[in-house]
Design an enzyme around this catalytic site. Structure first.
Site, mmCIF file in Angstrom:
data_model
loop_
_atom_site.group_PDB
_atom_site.id
_atom_site.type_symbol
_atom_site.label_atom_id
_atom_site.label_comp_id
_atom_site.label_asym_id
_atom_site.label_seq_id
_atom_site.Cartn_x
_atom_site.Cartn_y
_atom_site.Cartn_z
ATOM 1 N N ARG A 114 -2.381 -35.160 -58.636
ATOM 2 C CA ARG A 114 -3.220 -36.210 -58.047
ATOM 3 C C ARG A 114 -4.507 -36.384 -58.861
ATOM 4 O O ARG A 114 -5.035 -37.490 -58.995
ATOM 5 C CB ARG A 114 -3.547 -35.779 -56.614
ATOM 6 C CG ARG A 114 -3.967 -36.874 -55.705
ATOM 7 C CD ARG A 114 -4.017 -36.383 -54.272
ATOM 8 N NE ARG A 114 -4.550 -37.457 -53.454
ATOM 9 C CZ ARG A 114 -5.841 -37.694 -53.320
ATOM 10 N NH1 ARG A 114 -6.725 -36.920 -53.904
ATOM 11 N NH2 ARG A 114 -6.255 -38.712 -52.584
ATOM 12 N N LYS B 141 9.138 -23.450 -54.215
ATOM 13 C CA LYS B 141 9.771 -23.918 -55.464
ATOM 14 C C LYS B 141 10.774 -25.053 -55.187
ATOM 15 O O LYS B 141 10.904 -25.963 -56.008
ATOM 16 C CB LYS B 141 10.434 -22.748 -56.193
ATOM 17 C CG LYS B 141 9.446 -21.670 -56.658
ATOM 18 C CD LYS B 141 8.441 -22.194 -57.678
ATOM 19 C CE LYS B 141 7.592 -21.066 -58.279
ATOM 20 N NZ LYS B 141 6.657 -21.535 -59.316
ATOM 21 N N TYR C 46 8.252 -18.226 -51.196
ATOM 22 C CA TYR C 46 8.435 -18.573 -52.618
ATOM 23 C C TYR C 46 9.570 -19.574 -52.778
ATOM 24 O O TYR C 46 9.434 -20.593 -53.472
ATOM 25 C CB TYR C 46 8.719 -17.287 -53.403
ATOM 26 C CG TYR C 46 8.832 -17.480 -54.909
ATOM 27 C CD1 TYR C 46 7.703 -17.444 -55.724
ATOM 28 C CD2 TYR C 46 10.072 -17.676 -55.515
ATOM 29 C CE1 TYR C 46 7.802 -17.602 -57.100
ATOM 30 C CE2 TYR C 46 10.177 -17.847 -56.886
ATOM 31 C CZ TYR C 46 9.038 -17.803 -57.678
ATOM 32 O OH TYR C 46 9.151 -17.968 -59.048
HETATM 33 P P1 NAP Z 1 2.464 -13.656 -64.028
HETATM 34 O O1 NAP Z 1 2.826 -12.820 -65.213
HETATM 35 O O2 NAP Z 1 2.189 -12.995 -62.733
HETATM 36 O O3 NAP Z 1 1.193 -14.569 -64.454
HETATM 37 C C1 NAP Z 1 0.720 -15.463 -63.515
HETATM 38 C C2 NAP Z 1 -0.470 -16.219 -64.065
HETATM 39 O O4 NAP Z 1 -0.874 -17.118 -63.022
HETATM 40 C C3 NAP Z 1 -1.655 -15.332 -64.357
HETATM 41 O O5 NAP Z 1 -2.374 -15.809 -65.487
HETATM 42 C C4 NAP Z 1 -2.519 -15.467 -63.103
HETATM 43 O O6 NAP Z 1 -3.910 -15.379 -63.325
HETATM 44 C C5 NAP Z 1 -2.218 -16.886 -62.704
HETATM 45 N N1 NAP Z 1 -2.452 -17.104 -61.278
HETATM 46 C C6 NAP Z 1 -1.917 -16.453 -60.218
HETATM 47 N N2 NAP Z 1 -2.454 -16.903 -59.076
HETATM 48 C C7 NAP Z 1 -3.354 -17.854 -59.432
HETATM 49 C C8 NAP Z 1 -4.264 -18.660 -58.715
HETATM 50 N N3 NAP Z 1 -4.358 -18.567 -57.380
HETATM 51 N N4 NAP Z 1 -5.064 -19.508 -59.398
HETATM 52 C C9 NAP Z 1 -4.997 -19.592 -60.751
HETATM 53 N N5 NAP Z 1 -4.158 -18.846 -61.488
HETATM 54 C C10 NAP Z 1 -3.355 -17.985 -60.836
HETATM 55 O O7 NAP Z 1 3.586 -14.737 -63.700
HETATM 56 P P2 NAP Z 1 4.768 -15.348 -64.606
HETATM 57 O O8 NAP Z 1 5.983 -14.526 -64.430
HETATM 58 O O9 NAP Z 1 4.270 -15.630 -65.964
HETATM 59 O O10 NAP Z 1 5.046 -16.685 -63.783
HETATM 60 C C11 NAP Z 1 4.628 -17.971 -64.233
HETATM 61 C C12 NAP Z 1 5.403 -19.021 -63.445
HETATM 62 O O11 NAP Z 1 6.794 -18.865 -63.701
HETATM 63 C C13 NAP Z 1 5.247 -18.930 -61.927
HETATM 64 O O12 NAP Z 1 5.166 -20.204 -61.361
HETATM 65 C C14 NAP Z 1 6.514 -18.240 -61.477
HETATM 66 O O13 NAP Z 1 6.859 -18.569 -60.155
HETATM 67 C C15 NAP Z 1 7.505 -18.813 -62.474
HETATM 68 N N6 NAP Z 1 8.695 -17.981 -62.629
HETATM 69 C C16 NAP Z 1 8.624 -16.735 -63.184
HETATM 70 C C17 NAP Z 1 9.793 -15.990 -63.320
HETATM 71 C C18 NAP Z 1 9.783 -14.616 -63.938
HETATM 72 O O14 NAP Z 1 10.852 -13.959 -63.926
HETATM 73 N N7 NAP Z 1 8.696 -14.160 -64.493
HETATM 74 C C19 NAP Z 1 11.020 -16.504 -62.891
HETATM 75 C C20 NAP Z 1 11.047 -17.774 -62.316
HETATM 76 C C21 NAP Z 1 9.872 -18.510 -62.207
HETATM 77 P P3 NAP Z 1 -4.631 -13.954 -63.661
HETATM 78 O O15 NAP Z 1 -4.141 -13.592 -65.050
HETATM 79 O O16 NAP Z 1 -6.063 -14.300 -63.623
HETATM 80 O O17 NAP Z 1 -4.192 -12.993 -62.609
#
Ligand code: NAP
Length: 255
Positions: free
Chosen positions: A124, A160, A156
């Site tokens: 938005r 999604k 979750y």
């Molecule tokens: P991650 O390693 O936990 O990193 C998450 C990032 O998001 C971090 O930089 C964190 O900030 C930031 N974050 C979390 N809460 C936030 C908030 N309230 N405001 C602003 N930033 C926030 O996660 P990831 O695995 O890379 O996941 C990234 C995306 O991929 C997510 O949407 C997740 O659902 C999706 N995904 C991941 C997987 C997997 O297997 N990893 C699979 C399917 C989908 P900080 O560094 O400051 O904590």
């Protein structure tokens, strides 16, 4: 170094770690100027890694559960660079897989706020600029949990699934106005989300239901595998791809 995004500007949320960090570095290596958002100071580490590599970036530390954060990010990008070409809604958090009867409402609220409401508010916030220029691409990071009912917990999974609906609706609504909106659904990918807590932190009863579904995935991906597809969706190479929901899961969703 390729330059397919030279002159473009991007906002990447949750880019302090994991998949978001890989996306920010990849878009910057392709020439984009990047607003690096994270909840904590990790945003500065990614932004400084981009600058050390010769790219342009600044950090925007903001908790996306705060409803004012989206406007603040968009305003900062517009103030600095005058336009927003790419928005990647990547930030996301898990619940603890508790089934609905045991799911604390405050967990529901926080997961929906970060995973679904924040992408809506950011879209938005950036769309007026994109629509005025009839140009913009939005990439939402959904999940295997958007394609199945049993790969994650209820908050979750719902967030999604909702993000996929928001992606398709936006793609359709603005298809004739130069805007594209697509989603990527990662399977299990190396990051803090998969290595940080692990099943030990999850509801043990729910793990009995979800564990076998997780056991089907072929192999864990590097975050770069997701970033490569985001680069494709952000670039002109995908200019006729709109409303696509793309699994990047090694074939997991094909099972
Ligand atoms: P991650 O390693 O936990 O990193 C998450 C990032 O998001 C971090 O930089 C964190 O900030 C930031 N974050 C979390 N809460 C936030 C908030 N309230 N405001 C602003 N930033 C926030 O996660 P990831 O695995 O890379 O996941 C990234 C995306 O991929 C997510 O949407 C997740 O659902 C999706 N995904 C991941 C997987 C997997 O297997 N990893 C699979 C399917 C989908 P900080 O560094 O400051 O904590």
């Amino acid at each position: 170094m390729t330059a397919e995004l030279a002159g473009r500007t991007a906002i990447v949320t949750g880019a302090g770690a994991g998949i978001g960090r890989a996306i920010a570095l990849t878009l910057a290596a392709a020439g984009a100027k990047v607003v690096v958002n994270a909840r904590t100071e990790t945003a500065h580490e990614t932004a400084s890694a981009i600058r050390q590599g010769g790219g342009e970036a600044f950090a925007a530390v903001a908790d996306l559960a705060d409803r004012d954060a989206a406007g603040t990010l968009a305003e900062a990008a517009l103030r600095e660079w005058g336009r927003i070409d790419i928005l990647c809604n990547n930030a996301g958090i898990l619940d603890r897989w508790e089934p609905v009867a045991r799911l604390p409402p405050e967990t529901w609220d926080r997961v929906i706020a970060v995973n679904l409401t924040a992408p809506f508010l950011l879209m938005r916030a950036v769309l007026p600029d994109m629509l005025a220029r009839r140009s913009g691409t939005i990439v939402n990071i959904a999940s295997e949990g958007a394609l199945r009912g049993g790969a994650a917990g209820p908050a979750y999974t719902t967030s999604k699934h909702g993000l996929v609906g928001l992606t398709r609706n936006t793609a359709w609504m603005h298809a004739e106005e130069g805007i594209r909106c697509n989603a990527v659904c990662p399977g299990a990918t190396e990051s803090r989300m998969t290595t940080g807590g692990g099943p030990g932190d999850m509801d043990p009863v729910a793990f009995g239901r979800i564990g076998p579904v997780l056991g089907l995935f072929p192999h864990m991906a590097e975050a770069q595998r997701i970033a490569g597809v985001v680069l494709f969706l952000a670039s002109d190479a995908s200019r006729h791809v709109n409303g696509a929901i793309i699994p990047v899961d090694g074939g997991w969703s094909a099972a």
